[in-house]
Design a protein around this motif. Structure first.
Motif, PDB file in Angstrom:
ATOM      1  N   PRO A   1       4.827  17.798   8.436  1.00 58.76           N
ATOM      2  CA  PRO A   1       5.119  19.064   7.748  1.00 58.76           C
ATOM      3  C   PRO A   1       6.070  18.931   6.560  1.00 58.76           C
ATOM      4  O   PRO A   1       6.047  19.759   5.648  1.00 58.76           O
ATOM      5  CB  PRO A   1       5.753  19.916   8.856  1.00 58.76           C
ATOM      6  N   ASP A   2       6.914  17.880   6.558  1.00 54.31           N
ATOM      7  CA  ASP A   2       7.903  17.752   5.491  1.00 54.31           C
ATOM      8  C   ASP A   2       7.367  17.041   4.255  1.00 54.31           C
ATOM      9  O   ASP A   2       8.089  16.865   3.276  1.00 54.31           O
ATOM     10  CB  ASP A   2       9.140  17.014   6.001  1.00 54.31           C
ATOM     11  N   ILE A   3       6.094  16.632   4.274  1.00 58.89           N
ATOM     12  CA  ILE A   3       5.516  15.947   3.122  1.00 58.89           C
ATOM     13  C   ILE A   3       4.951  16.978   2.151  1.00 58.89           C
ATOM     14  O   ILE A   3       4.122  17.809   2.519  1.00 58.89           O
ATOM     15  CB  ILE A   3       4.403  14.977   3.550  1.00 58.89           C
ATOM     16  N   SER A   4       5.400  16.889   0.905  1.00 60.73           N
ATOM     17  CA  SER A   4       4.849  17.755  -0.135  1.00 60.73           C
ATOM     18  C   SER A   4       4.994  17.035  -1.466  1.00 60.73           C
ATOM     19  O   SER A   4       5.918  16.246  -1.667  1.00 60.73           O
ATOM     20  CB  SER A   4       5.576  19.100  -0.179  1.00 60.73           C
ATOM     21  N   GLY A   5       4.080  17.298  -2.376  1.00 59.94           N
ATOM     22  CA  GLY A   5       4.140  16.666  -3.684  1.00 59.94           C
ATOM     23  C   GLY A   5       3.679  15.222  -3.646  1.00 59.94           C
ATOM     24  O   GLY A   5       3.292  14.692  -2.601  1.00 59.94           O
ATOM     25  N   PRO A   6       3.699  14.551  -4.786  1.00 61.13           N
ATOM     26  CA  PRO A   6       3.243  13.154  -4.867  1.00 61.13           C
ATOM     27  C   PRO A   6       4.078  12.253  -3.958  1.00 61.13           C
ATOM     28  O   PRO A   6       5.292  12.395  -3.863  1.00 61.13           O
ATOM     29  CB  PRO A   6       3.461  12.806  -6.349  1.00 61.13           C
ATOM     30  N   HIS A   7       3.433  11.347  -3.291  1.00 61.23           N
ATOM     31  CA  HIS A   7       4.141  10.411  -2.423  1.00 61.23           C
ATOM     32  C   HIS A   7       3.260   9.195  -2.187  1.00 61.23           C
ATOM     33  O   HIS A   7       2.062   9.227  -2.413  1.00 61.23           O
ATOM     34  CB  HIS A   7       4.497  11.064  -1.083  1.00 61.23           C
ATOM     35  N   SER A   8       3.895   8.103  -1.759  1.00 65.10           N
ATOM     36  CA  SER A   8       3.178   6.902  -1.352  1.00 65.10           C
ATOM     37  C   SER A   8       3.358   6.725   0.145  1.00 65.10           C
ATOM     38  O   SER A   8       4.286   7.277   0.744  1.00 65.10           O
ATOM     39  CB  SER A   8       3.716   5.674  -2.091  1.00 65.10           C
TER      40      SER A   8
ATOM     41  N   GLY B   1      10.125 -10.416  -2.340  1.00 67.72           N
ATOM     42  CA  GLY B   1       9.535 -10.395  -3.670  1.00 67.72           C
ATOM     43  C   GLY B   1       8.184  -9.718  -3.671  1.00 67.72           C
ATOM     44  O   GLY B   1       7.836  -8.983  -4.600  1.00 67.72           O
ATOM     45  N   PHE B   2       7.419  -9.967  -2.615  1.00 64.00           N
ATOM     46  CA  PHE B   2       6.104  -9.335  -2.486  1.00 64.00           C
ATOM     47  C   PHE B   2       6.241  -7.823  -2.439  1.00 64.00           C
ATOM     48  O   PHE B   2       5.538  -7.089  -3.128  1.00 64.00           O
ATOM     49  CB  PHE B   2       5.419  -9.844  -1.213  1.00 64.00           C
ATOM     50  N   CYS B   3       7.178  -7.321  -1.632  1.00 63.44           N
ATOM     51  CA  CYS B   3       7.370  -5.879  -1.509  1.00 63.44           C
ATOM     52  C   CYS B   3       7.811  -5.264  -2.822  1.00 63.44           C
ATOM     53  O   CYS B   3       7.382  -4.174  -3.183  1.00 63.44           O
ATOM     54  CB  CYS B   3       8.404  -5.574  -0.424  1.00 63.44           C
ATOM     55  N   SER B   4       8.696  -5.985  -3.544  1.00 65.21           N
ATOM     56  CA  SER B   4       9.186  -5.453  -4.814  1.00 65.21           C
ATOM     57  C   SER B   4       8.044  -5.266  -5.793  1.00 65.21           C
ATOM     58  O   SER B   4       7.941  -4.250  -6.468  1.00 65.21           O
ATOM     59  CB  SER B   4      10.235  -6.393  -5.404  1.00 65.21           C
ATOM     60  N   LYS B   5       7.156  -6.253  -5.877  1.00 68.02           N
ATOM     61  CA  LYS B   5       6.021  -6.149  -6.790  1.00 68.02           C
ATOM     62  C   LYS B   5       5.048  -5.080  -6.326  1.00 68.02           C
ATOM     63  O   LYS B   5       4.474  -4.349  -7.124  1.00 68.02           O
ATOM     64  CB  LYS B   5       5.312  -7.500  -6.900  1.00 68.02           C
ATOM     65  N   LEU B   6       4.851  -4.999  -5.023  1.00 66.50           N
ATOM     66  CA  LEU B   6       3.903  -4.022  -4.476  1.00 66.50           C
ATOM     67  C   LEU B   6       4.352  -2.596  -4.751  1.00 66.50           C
ATOM     68  O   LEU B   6       3.557  -1.727  -5.097  1.00 66.50           O
ATOM     69  CB  LEU B   6       3.752  -4.235  -2.963  1.00 66.50           C
ATOM     70  N   MET B   7       5.658  -2.345  -4.615  1.00 69.28           N
ATOM     71  CA  MET B   7       6.156  -0.988  -4.716  1.00 69.28           C
ATOM     72  C   MET B   7       6.545  -0.583  -6.137  1.00 69.28           C
ATOM     73  O   MET B   7       6.854   0.578  -6.392  1.00 69.28           O
ATOM     74  CB  MET B   7       7.386  -0.801  -3.806  1.00 69.28           C
ATOM     75  N   ALA B   8       6.531  -1.541  -7.080  1.00 68.47           N
ATOM     76  CA  ALA B   8       6.957  -1.237  -8.439  1.00 68.47           C
ATOM     77  C   ALA B   8       6.097  -0.123  -9.033  1.00 68.47           C
ATOM     78  O   ALA B   8       4.877  -0.181  -9.034  1.00 68.47           O
ATOM     79  CB  ALA B   8       6.861  -2.493  -9.308  1.00 68.47           C
ATOM     80  N   GLY B   9       6.734   0.908  -9.523  1.00 65.33           N
ATOM     81  CA  GLY B   9       6.015   1.996 -10.177  1.00 65.33           C
ATOM     82  C   GLY B   9       5.442   3.027  -9.232  1.00 65.33           C
ATOM     83  O   GLY B   9       4.810   3.981  -9.679  1.00 65.33           O
ATOM     84  N   PHE B  10       5.627   2.865  -7.932  1.00 73.59           N
ATOM     85  CA  PHE B  10       5.085   3.829  -6.980  1.00 73.59           C
ATOM     86  C   PHE B  10       5.943   5.095  -6.948  1.00 73.59           C
ATOM     87  O   PHE B  10       7.109   5.106  -7.304  1.00 73.59           O
ATOM     88  CB  PHE B  10       5.069   3.227  -5.565  1.00 73.59           C
ATOM     89  N   GLN B  11       5.339   6.187  -6.486  1.00 72.61           N
ATOM     90  CA  GLN B  11       6.083   7.403  -6.216  1.00 72.61           C
ATOM     91  C   GLN B  11       7.006   7.148  -5.023  1.00 72.61           C
ATOM     92  O   GLN B  11       6.852   6.156  -4.318  1.00 72.61           O
ATOM     93  CB  GLN B  11       5.114   8.542  -5.882  1.00 72.61           C
ATOM     94  N   PRO B  12       7.994   8.018  -4.759  1.00 73.67           N
ATOM     95  CA  PRO B  12       8.849   7.837  -3.585  1.00 73.67           C
ATOM     96  C   PRO B  12       8.013   7.600  -2.332  1.00 73.67           C
ATOM     97  O   PRO B  12       7.017   8.261  -2.095  1.00 73.67           O
ATOM     98  CB  PRO B  12       9.605   9.176  -3.493  1.00 73.67           C
ATOM     99  N   VAL B  13       8.443   6.636  -1.535  1.00 70.66           N
ATOM    100  CA  VAL B  13       7.649   6.176  -0.397  1.00 70.66           C
ATOM    101  C   VAL B  13       7.953   6.990   0.852  1.00 70.66           C
ATOM    102  O   VAL B  13       9.111   7.254   1.167  1.00 70.66           O
ATOM    103  CB  VAL B  13       7.940   4.688  -0.120  1.00 70.66           C
ATOM    104  N   ARG B  14       6.904   7.396   1.545  1.00 68.19           N
ATOM    105  CA  ARG B  14       7.041   8.047   2.835  1.00 68.19           C
ATOM    106  C   ARG B  14       6.758   7.009   3.900  1.00 68.19           C
ATOM    107  O   ARG B  14       5.675   6.446   3.961  1.00 68.19           O
ATOM    108  CB  ARG B  14       6.041   9.201   2.959  1.00 68.19           C
ATOM    109  N   LEU B  15       7.754   6.688   4.692  1.00 63.16           N
ATOM    110  CA  LEU B  15       7.608   5.680   5.735  1.00 63.16           C
ATOM    111  C   LEU B  15       7.247   6.368   7.039  1.00 63.16           C
ATOM    112  O   LEU B  15       7.992   7.205   7.537  1.00 63.16           O
ATOM    113  CB  LEU B  15       8.913   4.892   5.909  1.00 63.16           C
ATOM    114  N   LEU B  16       6.077   6.018   7.561  1.00 61.20           N
ATOM    115  CA  LEU B  16       5.671   6.535   8.864  1.00 61.20           C
ATOM    116  C   LEU B  16       5.832   5.430   9.876  1.00 61.20           C
ATOM    117  O   LEU B  16       5.359   4.320   9.677  1.00 61.20           O
ATOM    118  CB  LEU B  16       4.208   6.988   8.834  1.00 61.20           C
TER     119      LEU B  16
END
Length: 215
Positions: A148-155, A5-20
């Motif tokens: 190198p593959d990151i471009s445009g808006p991201h979280s 539930g915490f993650c759902s609220k945290l990520m709500a409305g975010f741009q596509p997430v980049r997981l490192l």
């Protein structure tokens, strides 16, 4: 609050997430060179001077290393580490920077935070290092931001499983610096989740960076 539930609220409305994520894990410090032998390493070994030393907790000491900007043409990527060569110490250290590449290019300073240990490089930092000492460093590592593959808006979703806070701080600072350089990038928000009371040096850095800790 349940983690899902915490993650759902945290990520709500975010741009596509980049997981490192890092495959470094918690390595045996005695074999840093062997453990990272397949990782990228710079060809350049840089001479550096210990310009500042500060204890930020009973077990963590920070070192500021100054590199001659006029002679240096190398840099690092946020999240990478240095091979740390100490005169008179046979073992090569491996420490991650916590400042950003942008900061390094501007000041010529590398910021390290080293936890107390009997491992010779860490023991030297805590028991022998003095302001003015000369050391050498070499940048390396395959875990960094931006890729190198990151471009445009991201979280960004940063997860450390044994690598410590230093590389994540470097990435956080670099993301902040990129925001400051580009007015079209939205300000970043940071959350840190831990399931135990953080040690003093984490609290210290969290206050400095205004990171919100969820205990």
């Amino acid at each position: 609050m349940q983690f899902r539930g915490f993650c759902s609220k945290l990520m709500a409305g975010f741009q596509p997430v980049r997981l490192l994520h890092s495959s470094v894990g918690k390595m045996d410090k005695k074999i840093h060179i062997e453990h990272t032998m397949d990782n990228f390493r710079s060809n350049d070994i840089l001479l550096a001077r210990v310009s500042k030393i500060k204890d930020i907790s009973p077990t963590v000491r920070t070192l500021t290393l100054t590199v001659d900007k006029e002679k240096n043409t190398s840099s690092f990527r946020a999240g990478q580490w240095v091979d740390f060569f100490i005169p008179g110490v046979e073992q090569v250290g491996g420490f991650s920077m916590w400042n950003s590449p942008t900061s390094f290019s501007r000041t010529g300073e590398l910021e390290l935070a080293v936890k107390s240990s009997t491992w010779p490089p860490a023991a030297w930092v805590h028991n022998q290092a003095s302001q003015g000492d000369k050391v050498s460093v070499r940048f390396g590592g395959d875990f960094y931001y931006p890729t190198p593959d990151i471009s445009g808006p991201h979280s960004l979703l940063l997860i450390a499983g044994g690598v410590g806070i230093n590389p994540l701080l470097s990435i956080w600072f670099q993301a902040r610096d990129l925001c400051a350089e580009n007015a079209s990038i939205k300000p970043i928000k940071t959350r840190c989740s831990r399931n135990f009371t953080p040690p003093n040096h984490i609290k210290c850095l969290s206050v400095k960076l205004k990171i919100h800790l969820y205990i």
